[in-house]
Design an enzyme around this catalytic site. Sequence first.
Site, PDB file in Angstrom:
ATOM      1  CB  ILE A  50       1.451  -3.561  -5.369  1.00 54.48           C
ATOM      2  CG1 ILE A  50       0.399  -3.970  -6.396  1.00 54.48           C
ATOM      3  CG2 ILE A  50       2.680  -3.032  -6.066  1.00 54.48           C
ATOM      4  CD1 ILE A  50      -0.001  -2.822  -7.322  1.00 54.48           C
ATOM      5  CG  ASP A  51       0.884  -3.797   0.430  1.00 50.84           C
ATOM      6  OD1 ASP A  51       1.570  -4.825   0.376  1.00 50.84           O
ATOM      7  OD2 ASP A  51       1.236  -2.761   1.031  1.00 50.84           O
ATOM      8  CE  LYS A  52      -8.742  -6.999  -0.063  1.00 51.94           C
ATOM      9  NZ  LYS A  52      -9.470  -7.614   1.074  1.00 51.94           N
ATOM     10  CB  THR A  75      -0.976  -0.658  -3.060  1.00 48.50           C
ATOM     11  OG1 THR A  75      -0.665  -0.376  -1.686  1.00 48.50           O
ATOM     12  CG2 THR A  75      -0.132   0.233  -3.953  1.00 48.50           C
ATOM     13  NE  ARG A 122       0.610   0.100   4.013  1.00 50.45           N
ATOM     14  CZ  ARG A 122      -0.130  -0.974   4.283  1.00 50.45           C
ATOM     15  NH1 ARG A 122      -0.004  -2.070   3.531  1.00 50.45           N
ATOM     16  NH2 ARG A 122      -0.976  -0.958   5.294  1.00 50.45           N
TER      17      ARG A 122
END
Length: 353
Positions: A153-155, A157, A273
Amino acid sequence: MPHLPSDDDDLPEGTLRVVIGEAPPDRLDKALTREVPEEAALSRSRLMKMIAEGKVLRDGTAVTDPKTKVSEGEVFDLVIGQAVEVDTLPENIPLEVIWEDADLIVVNKAVGMVVHPAPGSYTGTLVNALLYHCGDTLSGVGGEKRPGIVHRIDKDTSGLLVVAKSDRAHHGLAAQFEAHTVNRHYIALVHGAPSAADPRLRGIKGASFETGGILRIATHLARHKTDRQRQAVVWNEGRHAITRARVVEEYGTPPVASLVDCWLETGRTHQIRVHMAHAGHGLIGDQTYGGKRKVAPKAVGEAAADLANGFPRQALHAATLGFIHPLSGEELQFEAPLPADMQALVDALRAVG
């Protein structure tokens, strides 16, 4: 039948002997993939690497061509060795561990933490933290003593991640992610509220509605042609991606923001997103895909609008994670509550109805 090193006292430690069975495939790599016992947890890609590195022996001689012809009854020794240490340094970074056993660990990743070391982020990552936390309980993934990252998962998130501590768990988890059988739900705060009654939304390519007002977005995703840090919706290239979303709460009349439950049929980089922005309902705080849209103070009040418009990250949280334990077969499901910053924003928006 293939057997493990412990079955033959003449084999060096860390060596696996494989006997080719009846009617074998016509090449070495395929034959080994078929014959290697499941408990050895050697994927075809790992076997290919071992062949290339001269770690597959026939009569004591390395066989380095994966296309080598094999015959029934031939014996190959696979030099697996012990898992080697990696260059990444263990770091004593606090982790919120939700669940852990000998093969898996589930964590609730904090906002701001990168999952895997990369240029510009070699330290302070989840991998650094897991190397420290797991220590000697890591039995090795791909021949290296490291955690097996099967999804990210993104930084910015927050939320749930499952990580493998062993090769056998890594293979089992990777298969489930590839088959899209892992249950992943994300909670997002978005601009506006997706509605089946919105003719604009019904006119967007790739968007449709299913029973219960569930928004389905199906496109292909690929790297943006001019900004390599971004993903873009495409149609004739890239990888297919499907997101579903259901509105949980609406804020303002008409709604200027909403709390949305999103779940993935596929798992592509930045998928939620990009898809929500494509639908015209970009995530609050998303500086990459959210555009310049603002929450109107007259709709939700000054305090809530200021909090929404100043939100420092994409308002996205990996809230639910469910999968089958790759060894025990047990159905596991975990949930993580909203982090403090998203909960504060939800409370502020709820306060005005």
